[in-house]
Design a protein around this motif. Structure first.
Motif, PDB file in Angstrom:
ATOM      1  N   GLU A 161      27.780 -51.490  66.533  1.00  0.00           N
ATOM      2  CA  GLU A 161      28.466 -52.719  67.082  1.00  0.00           C
ATOM      3  C   GLU A 161      29.971 -52.647  67.095  1.00  0.00           C
ATOM      4  O   GLU A 161      30.596 -52.989  67.940  1.00  0.00           O
ATOM      5  CB  GLU A 161      27.860 -53.798  66.136  1.00  0.00           C
ATOM      6  CG  GLU A 161      28.385 -55.301  66.509  1.00  0.00           C
ATOM      7  CD  GLU A 161      27.791 -56.293  65.866  1.00  0.00           C
ATOM      8  OE1 GLU A 161      28.461 -57.500  65.957  1.00  0.00           O
ATOM      9  OE2 GLU A 161      27.244 -56.047  64.864  1.00  0.00           O
ATOM     10  N   VAL A 162      30.463 -52.023  65.770  1.00  0.00           N
ATOM     11  CA  VAL A 162      32.064 -51.835  65.820  1.00  0.00           C
ATOM     12  C   VAL A 162      32.593 -50.864  66.966  1.00  0.00           C
ATOM     13  O   VAL A 162      33.274 -51.081  67.690  1.00  0.00           O
ATOM     14  CB  VAL A 162      32.347 -51.202  64.557  1.00  0.00           C
ATOM     15  CG1 VAL A 162      33.883 -50.875  64.418  1.00  0.00           C
ATOM     16  CG2 VAL A 162      31.961 -52.328  63.635  1.00  0.00           C
ATOM     17  N   ARG A 164      30.716 -50.203  70.065  1.00  0.00           N
ATOM     18  CA  ARG A 164      30.631 -50.812  71.126  1.00  0.00           C
ATOM     19  C   ARG A 164      31.849 -52.034  71.545  1.00  0.00           C
ATOM     20  O   ARG A 164      32.376 -52.221  72.647  1.00  0.00           O
ATOM     21  CB  ARG A 164      29.435 -51.558  71.273  1.00  0.00           C
ATOM     22  CG  ARG A 164      28.072 -50.676  71.654  1.00  0.00           C
ATOM     23  CD  ARG A 164      26.882 -51.461  71.701  1.00  0.00           C
ATOM     24  NE  ARG A 164      26.820 -52.517  72.521  1.00  0.00           N
ATOM     25  CZ  ARG A 164      26.764 -52.305  73.907  1.00  0.00           C
ATOM     26  NH1 ARG A 164      26.441 -50.842  74.107  1.00  0.00           N
ATOM     27  NH2 ARG A 164      26.732 -53.056  74.939  1.00  0.00           N
ATOM     28  N   GLU A 165      31.935 -52.810  70.395  1.00  0.00           N
ATOM     29  CA  GLU A 165      33.187 -53.746  70.286  1.00  0.00           C
ATOM     30  C   GLU A 165      34.571 -52.901  70.836  1.00  0.00           C
ATOM     31  O   GLU A 165      35.216 -53.472  71.649  1.00  0.00           O
ATOM     32  CB  GLU A 165      33.451 -54.435  69.264  1.00  0.00           C
ATOM     33  CG  GLU A 165      34.536 -55.614  69.102  1.00  0.00           C
ATOM     34  CD  GLU A 165      34.494 -56.104  67.740  1.00  0.00           C
ATOM     35  OE1 GLU A 165      34.143 -57.362  67.528  1.00  0.00           O
ATOM     36  OE2 GLU A 165      34.826 -55.571  66.813  1.00  0.00           O
ATOM     37  N   GLN A 166      34.760 -52.021  70.467  1.00  0.00           N
ATOM     38  CA  GLN A 166      36.140 -50.943  70.577  1.00  0.00           C
ATOM     39  C   GLN A 166      35.887 -50.639  72.038  1.00  0.00           C
ATOM     40  O   GLN A 166      37.022 -50.950  72.560  1.00  0.00           O
ATOM     41  CB  GLN A 166      36.054 -49.897  69.595  1.00  0.00           C
ATOM     42  CG  GLN A 166      37.334 -49.109  69.869  1.00  0.00           C
ATOM     43  CD  GLN A 166      38.564 -50.017  69.594  1.00  0.00           C
ATOM     44  OE1 GLN A 166      38.922 -50.441  68.484  1.00  0.00           O
ATOM     45  NE2 GLN A 166      39.514 -50.127  70.774  1.00  0.00           N
ATOM     46  N   ILE A 167      34.865 -50.035  72.386  1.00  0.00           N
ATOM     47  CA  ILE A 167      34.893 -49.565  73.914  1.00  0.00           C
ATOM     48  C   ILE A 167      34.930 -50.682  74.735  1.00  0.00           C
ATOM     49  O   ILE A 167      35.824 -50.897  76.006  1.00  0.00           O
ATOM     50  CB  ILE A 167      33.363 -48.820  74.134  1.00  0.00           C
ATOM     51  CG1 ILE A 167      33.506 -47.576  73.152  1.00  0.00           C
ATOM     52  CG2 ILE A 167      33.598 -48.608  75.764  1.00  0.00           C
ATOM     53  CD1 ILE A 167      34.608 -46.798  73.531  1.00  0.00           C
ATOM     54  N   GLU A 168      34.566 -52.020  74.348  1.00  0.00           N
ATOM     55  CA  GLU A 168      34.653 -53.049  75.331  1.00  0.00           C
ATOM     56  C   GLU A 168      36.123 -53.759  75.622  1.00  0.00           C
ATOM     57  O   GLU A 168      36.547 -54.049  76.432  1.00  0.00           O
ATOM     58  CB  GLU A 168      33.696 -54.151  74.856  1.00  0.00           C
ATOM     59  CG  GLU A 168      32.167 -54.087  75.183  1.00  0.00           C
ATOM     60  CD  GLU A 168      31.268 -55.232  74.300  1.00  0.00           C
ATOM     61  OE1 GLU A 168      31.967 -55.742  73.668  1.00  0.00           O
ATOM     62  OE2 GLU A 168      29.985 -55.088  74.775  1.00  0.00           O
ATOM     63  N   TYR A 169      36.603 -53.474  74.396  1.00  0.00           N
ATOM     64  CA  TYR A 169      38.025 -53.764  74.227  1.00  0.00           C
ATOM     65  C   TYR A 169      38.767 -52.892  75.247  1.00  0.00           C
ATOM     66  O   TYR A 169      39.777 -53.452  75.840  1.00  0.00           O
ATOM     67  CB  TYR A 169      38.594 -53.925  73.001  1.00  0.00           C
ATOM     68  CG  TYR A 169      39.795 -54.606  72.696  1.00  0.00           C
ATOM     69  CD1 TYR A 169      40.300 -55.920  73.099  1.00  0.00           C
ATOM     70  CD2 TYR A 169      40.849 -53.708  72.421  1.00  0.00           C
ATOM     71  CE1 TYR A 169      41.590 -56.486  72.939  1.00  0.00           C
ATOM     72  CE2 TYR A 169      42.366 -54.182  72.221  1.00  0.00           C
ATOM     73  CZ  TYR A 169      42.534 -55.599  72.585  1.00  0.00           C
ATOM     74  OH  TYR A 169      43.848 -56.125  72.562  1.00  0.00           O
ATOM     75  N   LEU A 170      38.591 -51.426  74.996  1.00  0.00           N
ATOM     76  CA  LEU A 170      39.388 -50.708  75.659  1.00  0.00           C
ATOM     77  C   LEU A 170      39.234 -50.968  77.324  1.00  0.00           C
ATOM     78  O   LEU A 170      40.183 -50.882  78.152  1.00  0.00           O
ATOM     79  CB  LEU A 170      39.036 -49.226  75.557  1.00  0.00           C
ATOM     80  CG  LEU A 170      39.348 -48.558  74.207  1.00  0.00           C
ATOM     81  CD1 LEU A 170      38.614 -47.109  74.069  1.00  0.00           C
ATOM     82  CD2 LEU A 170      40.862 -48.693  74.208  1.00  0.00           C
ATOM     83  N   ILE A 171      38.200 -51.317  77.607  1.00  0.00           N
ATOM     84  CA  ILE A 171      37.761 -51.546  79.281  1.00  0.00           C
ATOM     85  C   ILE A 171      38.503 -52.944  79.779  1.00  0.00           C
ATOM     86  O   ILE A 171      39.122 -52.940  80.655  1.00  0.00           O
ATOM     87  CB  ILE A 171      36.217 -51.880  79.379  1.00  0.00           C
ATOM     88  CG1 ILE A 171      35.365 -50.469  79.110  1.00  0.00           C
ATOM     89  CG2 ILE A 171      35.926 -52.384  80.753  1.00  0.00           C
ATOM     90  CD1 ILE A 171      34.017 -50.735  79.279  1.00  0.00           C
ATOM     91  N   GLU A 172      38.491 -54.020  78.534  1.00  0.00           N
ATOM     92  CA  GLU A 172      39.057 -55.185  79.079  1.00  0.00           C
ATOM     93  C   GLU A 172      40.658 -55.082  79.159  1.00  0.00           C
ATOM     94  O   GLU A 172      41.489 -55.306  80.078  1.00  0.00           O
ATOM     95  CB  GLU A 172      39.009 -56.202  77.863  1.00  0.00           C
ATOM     96  CG  GLU A 172      39.520 -57.554  78.188  1.00  0.00           C
ATOM     97  CD  GLU A 172      40.932 -57.635  77.719  1.00  0.00           C
ATOM     98  OE1 GLU A 172      41.795 -58.357  78.076  1.00  0.00           O
ATOM     99  OE2 GLU A 172      41.353 -57.041  76.540  1.00  0.00           O
ATOM    100  N   ALA A 173      41.268 -54.159  78.256  1.00  0.00           N
ATOM    101  CA  ALA A 173      42.796 -53.715  78.424  1.00  0.00           C
ATOM    102  C   ALA A 173      43.026 -52.946  79.478  1.00  0.00           C
ATOM    103  O   ALA A 173      43.915 -53.198  80.311  1.00  0.00           O
ATOM    104  CB  ALA A 173      42.998 -53.052  77.158  1.00  0.00           C
ATOM    105  N   ALA A 174      41.928 -52.030  79.910  1.00  0.00           N
ATOM    106  CA  ALA A 174      42.467 -51.198  81.160  1.00  0.00           C
ATOM    107  C   ALA A 174      42.308 -51.957  82.376  1.00  0.00           C
ATOM    108  O   ALA A 174      42.839 -51.516  83.535  1.00  0.00           O
ATOM    109  CB  ALA A 174      41.355 -49.942  81.163  1.00  0.00           C
ATOM    110  N   ASN A 175      41.684 -53.188  82.312  1.00  0.00           N
ATOM    111  CA  ASN A 175      41.698 -54.127  83.535  1.00  0.00           C
ATOM    112  C   ASN A 175      43.014 -54.675  83.505  1.00  0.00           C
ATOM    113  O   ASN A 175      43.142 -55.664  84.540  1.00  0.00           O
ATOM    114  CB  ASN A 175      40.464 -55.006  83.592  1.00  0.00           C
ATOM    115  CG  ASN A 175      39.481 -53.901  84.148  1.00  0.00           C
ATOM    116  OD1 ASN A 175      39.288 -53.605  85.392  1.00  0.00           O
ATOM    117  ND2 ASN A 175      38.267 -53.739  83.217  1.00  0.00           N
ATOM    118  N   ARG A 176      43.731 -54.840  82.485  1.00  0.00           N
ATOM    119  CA  ARG A 176      45.032 -55.839  82.529  1.00  0.00           C
ATOM    120  C   ARG A 176      46.161 -55.210  83.607  1.00  0.00           C
ATOM    121  O   ARG A 176      46.313 -53.983  83.651  1.00  0.00           O
ATOM    122  CB  ARG A 176      45.524 -55.946  81.343  1.00  0.00           C
ATOM    123  CG  ARG A 176      44.685 -56.514  80.362  1.00  0.00           C
ATOM    124  CD  ARG A 176      45.470 -56.723  79.043  1.00  0.00           C
ATOM    125  NE  ARG A 176      44.663 -56.768  77.859  1.00  0.00           N
ATOM    126  CZ  ARG A 176      45.160 -56.817  76.643  1.00  0.00           C
ATOM    127  NH1 ARG A 176      46.176 -56.890  76.169  1.00  0.00           N
ATOM    128  NH2 ARG A 176      44.088 -57.054  75.614  1.00  0.00           N
TER     129      ARG A 176
END
Length: 259
Positions: A161-162, A164-176
């Protein structure tokens, strides 16, 4: 005696001008002046050795520099944070998930791996890391380019879970809009930044500094020639990395594989 005083005494005892020293040591005149006046951070080893050779100081200049490094080490990270806070452009190459893009739970797990760290120190470092991330939310936001070595994804936390949360955050950041993330695949081969991580920061006035990290040690560099060389190394690594679009695809693939 400080490095600043030693180089000033050597020049004055020999009756040399700043320009004569600059020409003889093959460094910039303004650099010599700023070094003697203390109006700059500690120089790089190239400059120190050049001055030692020019003055035929038999290691005195280098020795004074080494002593200063011991004192400077304690506040390098603080000075790096100050430079990071005012930077308008950041370029990073890192072999791990950078602190600026770590989730709180992932950061806590990474910091907890240190063998001698206390629970109080963990809390403090996590809070410090999250505070640094506020830089990315300011307006206008700094322009950030991060190159993640694929090795950063080779060691994952036990808790899925930790991760997945980290990868999701990287994806969100990369879309900024102001952040570009690129993955450097292992198949890209050898390069000259493999021994550590590198950050290059540019301020609004055009000045730049570099911060090199490895094995829990960091070095802040503001010698223009050294920063320029590190920038070229970073550019070379970027040219080998996946495109931002391909990187997003890679991150989404990692997220699917973590299920």
């Amino acid at each position: 005696m400080s490095l600043r005083k030693i180089v000033a005494i050597f020049r004055r005892e020999r009756g040399l001008s700043l320009q004569q020293v600059a020409d003889g040591a093959k460094i910039d005149r303004s650099y010599v002046h700023r070094l003697e006046s203390g109006d700059r951070a500690s120089p790089g080893v190239r400059v120190v050795q050049a001055l030692d050779d020019f003055y035929e100081a038999d290691g005195l200049v280098v020795g004074a520099w080494l002593l200063e490094q011991e004192g400077l080490y304690r506040d390098r990270y603080a000075r790096f944070k100050a430079a990071e806070a005012r930077a308008s452009i950041m370029h990073k190459y890192t072999t791990g998930i950078p602190g600026l893009l770590q989730t709180e739970r992932y950061a806590r797990m990474v910091i907890s791996t240190e063998s001698t760290v206390t629970s109080e120190q963990i809390d403090s470092r996590v809070a410090d890391r999250l505070e640094r991330q506020e830089i990315l939310a300011r307006s206008p936001a700094p322009h950030v380019r991060i190159i993640l070595d694929e090795v950063a994804f080779s060691r994952r936390p036990v808790e899925t879970e930790v991760w997945r949360e980290q990868i999701e955050y990287l994806i969100e950041a990369a879309n900024r809009p102001a952040i570009v993330v690129q993955v450097l695949s292992l198949s890209a081969g050898l390069h000259d930044l493999m021994d550590g991580s590198l950050t290059i920061l540019w301020a609004d006035d055009g000045t730049s500094v570099a911060y090199v990290e490895g094995n829990r040690h960091g070095q802040l560099i503001d010698d223009p020639d050294e920063v320029f060389a590190l920038r070229l190394s970073c550019d070379g690594v970027r040219d080998k990395a996946l495109s931002p679009t391909a990187t997003l695809e890679k991150l989404r693939q990692l997220l699917e594989e973590s299920e």
